[in-house]
Design a protein around this motif. Structure first.
Motif, PDB file in Angstrom:
ATOM      1  N   HIS A  13       0.817  -1.197   0.000  1.00  0.00           N
ATOM      2  CA  HIS A  13       0.000   0.000   0.000  1.00  0.00           C
ATOM      3  C   HIS A  13       0.856   1.255   0.000  1.00  0.00           C
ATOM      4  CE1 HIS A  13      -2.910   2.611   2.556  1.00  0.00           C
ATOM      5  NE2 HIS A  13      -2.927   2.966   1.306  1.00  0.00           N
ATOM      6  N   SER A  14       1.905   1.255   0.825  1.00  0.00           N
ATOM      7  CA  SER A  14       2.731   2.459   0.955  1.00  0.00           C
ATOM      8  C   SER A  14       3.348   2.863  -0.383  1.00  0.00           C
ATOM      9  CB  SER A  14       3.837   2.227   1.984  1.00  0.00           C
ATOM     10  OG  SER A  14       4.591   1.104   1.602  1.00  0.00           O
ATOM     11  N   ILE A  68       2.052   2.399  -3.313  1.00  0.00           N
ATOM     12  CA  ILE A  68       1.027   3.003  -4.158  1.00  0.00           C
ATOM     13  C   ILE A  68       0.917   4.482  -3.825  1.00  0.00           C
ATOM     14  CG2 ILE A  68      -1.425   3.068  -4.729  1.00  0.00           C
ATOM     15  CD1 ILE A  68      -1.526   0.105  -3.945  1.00  0.00           C
ATOM     16  N   GLU A  69       0.851   4.782  -2.549  1.00  0.00           N
ATOM     17  CA  GLU A  69       0.704   6.184  -2.151  1.00  0.00           C
ATOM     18  C   GLU A  69       1.927   7.004  -2.558  1.00  0.00           C
ATOM     19  OE1 GLU A  69      -2.309   6.492   1.555  1.00  0.00           O
ATOM     20  OE2 GLU A  69      -0.167   6.487   1.997  1.00  0.00           O
ATOM     21  N   ASN A  76      -3.537   9.830  -4.829  1.00  0.00           N
ATOM     22  CA  ASN A  76      -4.213   8.798  -4.077  1.00  0.00           C
ATOM     23  C   ASN A  76      -4.285   9.125  -2.583  1.00  0.00           C
ATOM     24  OD1 ASN A  76      -5.534   6.256  -4.113  1.00  0.00           O
ATOM     25  ND2 ASN A  76      -3.778   5.425  -3.025  1.00  0.00           N
ATOM     26  N   SER A  77      -3.342   9.908  -2.100  1.00  0.00           N
ATOM     27  CA  SER A  77      -3.354  10.238  -0.679  1.00  0.00           C
ATOM     28  C   SER A  77      -4.296  11.405  -0.411  1.00  0.00           C
ATOM     29  CB  SER A  77      -1.937  10.568  -0.216  1.00  0.00           C
ATOM     30  OG  SER A  77      -1.465  11.681  -0.943  1.00  0.00           O
ATOM     31  N   PRO A  85      -9.824   6.829  -3.747  1.00  0.00           N
ATOM     32  CA  PRO A  85      -9.437   5.545  -3.136  1.00  0.00           C
ATOM     33  C   PRO A  85      -8.662   4.599  -4.041  1.00  0.00           C
ATOM     34  CG  PRO A  85     -11.829   5.631  -3.518  1.00  0.00           C
ATOM     35  CD  PRO A  85     -11.293   6.993  -3.860  1.00  0.00           C
ATOM     36  N   ALA A 112      -5.917   3.757  -7.104  1.00  0.00           N
ATOM     37  CA  ALA A 112      -4.778   4.286  -7.848  1.00  0.00           C
ATOM     38  C   ALA A 112      -4.764   3.808  -9.292  1.00  0.00           C
ATOM     39  CB  ALA A 112      -3.474   3.881  -7.165  1.00  0.00           C
ATOM     40  N   HIS A 168      -6.436  -0.495  -4.620  1.00  0.00           N
ATOM     41  CA  HIS A 168      -7.268   0.310  -3.715  1.00  0.00           C
ATOM     42  C   HIS A 168      -6.449   0.634  -2.474  1.00  0.00           C
ATOM     43  CE1 HIS A 168     -10.488   1.234  -0.810  1.00  0.00           C
ATOM     44  NE2 HIS A 168     -11.222   1.558  -1.867  1.00  0.00           N
ATOM     45  N   ARG A 169      -6.753   1.752  -1.843  1.00  0.00           N
ATOM     46  CA  ARG A 169      -5.930   2.148  -0.692  1.00  0.00           C
ATOM     47  C   ARG A 169      -6.063   1.183   0.491  1.00  0.00           C
ATOM     48  NH1 ARG A 169      -8.883   7.839   0.047  1.00  0.00           N
ATOM     49  NH2 ARG A 169     -10.978   7.136   0.565  1.00  0.00           N
ATOM     50  N   ASP A 170      -7.126   0.389   0.517  1.00  0.00           N
ATOM     51  CA  ASP A 170      -7.257  -0.619   1.575  1.00  0.00           C
ATOM     52  C   ASP A 170      -6.526  -1.914   1.237  1.00  0.00           C
ATOM     53  OD1 ASP A 170      -8.816   1.139   2.951  1.00  0.00           O
ATOM     54  OD2 ASP A 170     -10.728   0.141   2.554  1.00  0.00           O
TER      55      ASP A 170
END
Ligand SMILES: [Zn+2]
Length: 304
Positions: A3-4, A6-7, A13-14, A18, A20, A66-68
């Motif tokens: 996840h990190s 991706i952000e 996205n941050s 939600p 990317a 997805h951010r989750d």
């Protein structure tokens, strides 16, 4: 892809979006009869045994960052179906499969290899949405025991009906030890956009991935609407249609329930009318010529 990362790679996205990226993953290919793809007035058994025209059928899954966590829409085929003679238990199934599909798989078409090709560790998959239980959509579930597997309750009920294997739903590769299956029920929505559908299911609770019942190919087949601010919305329809143009033309294939398919086609077309810019996604290759170099990955949306 943690996840990190991706952000870090995708600043927007941050902020508030939600998702990317959405990518289509090529998980091998097969050929199917022309009549299977485009429908036929002739009895199914006739074209299964005597059909001579074959068309290319790419086998696909989709990866949503997805951010989750990472989400798959379908999991592709297990190449063992081609290489392991015991993969399909019933002799009649093995016999019929070779008449219905010409499989053209490599060991590397399994979802863990396909994901590695795009820099993703299969262990990082958080959820998999299964459009329907056909063997060429659940072939990767044994690779993702850590993931929640979402399937419609109606589709799951097929497993309790007599001989689901006759419909290419192979219990032995679905009800496997460790698989974290979650049956989902569709709930009514206040959103007029979904008025035609028998309920919705919001995968992550933020409206970015909405599951919609689109039966016809199988009784419990579903589609996934992906939308967020700043993006064109897309609808992943899996095997609801083999070609988007066929859905537009109300043309049903040679498999599934024609009336139910047409009802789902109409709902999807009305959804597109209500949601300007909606792209119905069913990447397909016409004809039977194999592309000289099939892309392993194609980004539909986003940059992550
Ligand atoms: Zn199918």
């Amino acid at each position: 892809m943690p996840h990190s990362q991706i952000e870090a790679r995708d600043p927007f996205n941050s902020v508030d979006r939600p998702i990317a990226s959405v990518r289509v993953l090529q998980c091998g290919q097969a050929e199917q009869h022309w009549e299977h793809r485009y429908g036929s007035q002739r009895p199914q058994l006739l074209w299964v045994f005597f059909g001579r025209r074959w068309v290319l059928l790419p086998l696909q899954a989709f990866l949503i960052a997805h951010r989750d966590g990472l989400v798959l829409f379908d999991t592709g085929i297990d190449p063992a179906v081609q290489f392991d003679k015991s993969y399909i238990r019933q002799a009649i199934g093995r016999f019929l499969l070779s008449r219905i599909f010409r499989l053209d798989l490599k060991e590397t078409d399994r979802v863990d290899h396909v994901l590695l090709d795009v820099g993703v560790d299969v262990k990082d998959i958080r959820k998999a949405v299964i459009s329907h239980l056909h063997f060429d959509h659940v072939g990767g579930i044994s690779q993702i025991p850590q993931a929640e597997l979402l399937v419609s309750a109606r589709e799951w009920a097929i497993l309790s009906e007599p001989h689901p294997e006759k419909e290419w739903i192979l219990r032995e590769h679905i009800e496997i030890p460790g698989a974290d299956w979650r049956q989902i029920s569709f709930v009514p929505s206040d959103d007029p956009l979904f008025a035609d559908f028998d309920g919705v299911h919001d995968v992550t609770g933020d409206g970015s991935m909405i599951l919609l019942p689109t039966p016809g190919h199988t009784p419990g087949s579903l589609s996934m609407l992906i939308r967020q601010d700043g993006w064109k919305p897309v609808l992943l329809v899996a095997d609801l249609t083999y070609e988007v143009a066929m859905l537009e033309a109300d043309r049903v294939p040679g498999t599934g329930d024609p009336d139910t398919l047409r009802a789902s086609f109409a709902k999807v077309r009305r959804l597109r009318d209500r949601l300007p810019g909606l792209e119905v996604v069913r990447p397909m290759i016409s004809g039977r010529k194999r592309p000289s170099r099939a892309p392993q990955e194609h980004r539909i949306l986003g940059t992550g």
